[in-house]
Scaffold this active site. Structure first.
Site, PDB file in Angstrom:
ATOM      1  N   ASP A  84      47.862  73.122 -57.510  1.00 51.60           N
ATOM      2  CA  ASP A  84      49.103  72.628 -56.913  1.00 51.60           C
ATOM      3  C   ASP A  84      50.272  72.801 -57.876  1.00 51.60           C
ATOM      4  O   ASP A  84      50.136  72.559 -59.078  1.00 51.60           O
ATOM      5  CB  ASP A  84      48.913  71.132 -56.567  1.00 51.60           C
ATOM      6  CG  ASP A  84      50.070  70.559 -55.768  1.00 51.60           C
ATOM      7  OD1 ASP A  84      50.683  71.316 -54.993  1.00 51.60           O
ATOM      8  OD2 ASP A  84      50.354  69.354 -55.907  1.00 51.60           O
ATOM      9  N   HIS A  85      51.428  73.211 -57.334  1.00 49.73           N
ATOM     10  CA  HIS A  85      52.695  73.147 -58.074  1.00 49.73           C
ATOM     11  C   HIS A  85      52.720  73.758 -59.448  1.00 49.73           C
ATOM     12  O   HIS A  85      53.316  73.164 -60.364  1.00 49.73           O
ATOM     13  CB  HIS A  85      53.110  71.688 -58.264  1.00 49.73           C
ATOM     14  CG  HIS A  85      53.969  71.209 -57.156  1.00 49.73           C
ATOM     15  ND1 HIS A  85      55.156  71.790 -56.831  1.00 49.73           N
ATOM     16  CD2 HIS A  85      53.779  70.207 -56.278  1.00 49.73           C
ATOM     17  CE1 HIS A  85      55.667  71.155 -55.801  1.00 49.73           C
ATOM     18  NE2 HIS A  85      54.848  70.201 -55.429  1.00 49.73           N
ATOM     19  N   ALA A 217      54.821  63.335 -48.486  1.00 53.01           N
ATOM     20  CA  ALA A 217      54.692  62.617 -47.212  1.00 53.01           C
ATOM     21  C   ALA A 217      54.310  61.152 -47.383  1.00 53.01           C
ATOM     22  O   ALA A 217      54.229  60.413 -46.411  1.00 53.01           O
ATOM     23  CB  ALA A 217      53.669  63.308 -46.318  1.00 53.01           C
ATOM     24  N   ASN A 237      50.354  67.469 -48.280  1.00 49.39           N
ATOM     25  CA  ASN A 237      49.891  67.096 -49.620  1.00 49.39           C
ATOM     26  C   ASN A 237      49.879  65.586 -49.798  1.00 49.39           C
ATOM     27  O   ASN A 237      50.851  64.912 -49.444  1.00 49.39           O
ATOM     28  CB  ASN A 237      50.817  67.701 -50.681  1.00 49.39           C
ATOM     29  CG  ASN A 237      50.569  69.184 -50.878  1.00 49.39           C
ATOM     30  OD1 ASN A 237      49.945  69.848 -50.044  1.00 49.39           O
ATOM     31  ND2 ASN A 237      51.050  69.706 -51.985  1.00 49.39           N
ATOM     32  N   VAL A 238      48.786  65.087 -50.356  1.00 50.80           N
ATOM     33  CA  VAL A 238      48.645  63.642 -50.585  1.00 50.80           C
ATOM     34  C   VAL A 238      48.240  63.427 -52.040  1.00 50.80           C
ATOM     35  O   VAL A 238      47.159  63.848 -52.460  1.00 50.80           O
ATOM     36  CB  VAL A 238      47.570  63.042 -49.652  1.00 50.80           C
ATOM     37  CG1 VAL A 238      47.395  61.555 -49.927  1.00 50.80           C
ATOM     38  CG2 VAL A 238      47.905  63.289 -48.185  1.00 50.80           C
ATOM     39  N   ALA A 239      49.112  62.796 -52.814  1.00 49.85           N
ATOM     40  CA  ALA A 239      48.791  62.502 -54.214  1.00 49.85           C
ATOM     41  C   ALA A 239      49.102  61.041 -54.535  1.00 49.85           C
ATOM     42  O   ALA A 239      48.265  60.315 -55.074  1.00 49.85           O
ATOM     43  CB  ALA A 239      49.568  63.429 -55.153  1.00 49.85           C
ATOM     44  N   THR A 240      50.311  60.614 -54.182  1.00 48.13           N
ATOM     45  CA  THR A 240      50.756  59.279 -54.575  1.00 48.13           C
ATOM     46  C   THR A 240      49.887  58.164 -53.989  1.00 48.13           C
ATOM     47  O   THR A 240      49.610  57.176 -54.669  1.00 48.13           O
ATOM     48  CB  THR A 240      52.233  59.073 -54.168  1.00 48.13           C
ATOM     49  OG1 THR A 240      52.988  60.192 -54.635  1.00 48.13           O
ATOM     50  CG2 THR A 240      52.803  57.808 -54.767  1.00 48.13           C
TER      51      THR A 240
HETATM   52 ZN   LIG Z   1      54.594  68.838 -54.053  1.00 46.53          ZN
END
Ligand SMILES: [Zn+2]
Length: 298
Positions: A84-85, A217, A237-240
């Site tokens: 990612d990123h 999101a 994308n789900v991280a937080t």
């Molecule tokens: Zn991102």
């Protein structure tokens, strides 16, 4: 199943054809990867497991490939492992060499011409290993790193939002497999519920043939998320949400233990919370019971 790791194309192609989105969840260690894949396997859902620049130092790229392939084999599910990123072409190259089937190169903070040039070179490189590439046009910012976020943590300045014509051109000349766009979301914790630019998304989807990706999101109303999926978002994308679950669990464990806790007990608890986060997103994105879309083609 011989090869448990699949590309973005294999996961997002069917999603695009059937009109649902696939969650891309950020792992940072074997426990996160395990919780994500266990939840996806239970829901018969396709899944994308991501490693970002913050997470890369935890295990390194080759170990991550080993861990994720082993778990995918154990769960009998195909998994798209995605870098990612990355803002570093050398890191992308290292990920491809380590066996990542998918990468993101993010030059979205740079001028469009430079973004096109670097993305194009990464696409060429990835083709050699059969890997897929995501890039970003427009800029999904980080509210804490910009003064342009409004009170809701939303970034709506015209310079950040994706221009539909520019996105069409970018996708065409770079040959990317998926395109992250900026329609008013921002990375990290957003205190309010920013309004998303649905018209812009519809226009981009009309012009751009490759699957579209939504970053930032977290905190979005599930109805808003369902709406953007209807309008063409295919990867979210789900991280937080996963980081939040970890922080909350550790804080509670510290408080309950008056300053001390057994990390194993806390990890077991946090894995359950991570799985709950993944289940919730799978339900919102509509990817449950869609695993067959991929396995029938492998
Ligand atoms: Zn991102």
């Amino acid at each position: 199943m011989n090869e448990p790791l699949v590309t973005l194309r294999e996961v997002l192609g069917p999603a695009d054809a059937q009109g649902y989105a696939v969650g891309a969840f950020t792992m940072c260690n074997a426990e996160t990867a395990d919780a994500i894949m266990a939840a996806a396997a239970e829901d018969n859902s396709p899944v994308i497991v991501m490693l970002g620049p913050k997470e890369e130092p935890v295990f390194g790229l080759p170990n991550t490939v080993q861990i994720v392939s082993t778990l995918a084999r154990n769960y009998h599910i195909p998994v798209c492992l995605h870098l990612d990123h990355s803002r570093d072409p050398a890191q992308v190259q290292a990920a491809l060499a380590a066996g990542f089937p998918s990468v993101m190169i993010d030059y979205s903070a740079r001028p469009d011409e430079e973004n096109i040039q670097v993305t194009r070179s990464i696409v060429e490189l990835a083709r050699k290993t059969g890997a897929t590439v995501e890039a970003e046009i427009g800029y999904v910012g980080f509210p804490e790193a910009t003064t342009e976020a409004d009170n809701n943590g939303s970034i709506r300045s015209e310079s950040h939002l994706t221009d539909p014509a520019a996105a069409e051109h970018f996708a065409h000349v770079t040959g990317v497999d998926a395109l992250a766009i900026s329609i008013g979301t921002a990375h990290g914790r957003s205190p309010g519920l920013p309004m998303l630019d649905f018209d812009r998304l519809a226009e981009i989807h009309r012009r751009v043939a490759v699957p579209l990706v939504l970053h930032g999101a977290t905190g979005r109303d599930p109805d808003q998320v369902r709406q953007v999926v209807q309008l063409g978002i295919r990867k979210v994308n789900v991280a937080t949400d996963l980081a939040r679950a970890f922080a909350d669990t550790m804080a509670e464990a510290l408080e309950a233990g008056e300053g001390f806790f057994w990390h194993a007990e806390a990890l077991v608890r946090v894995k359950q919370r991570w799985a709950a986060v993944v289940h919730r997103w799978i339900e919102t994105l509509g990817s449950n019971d869609r695993l067959v879309d991929i396995t029938s083609r492998l």
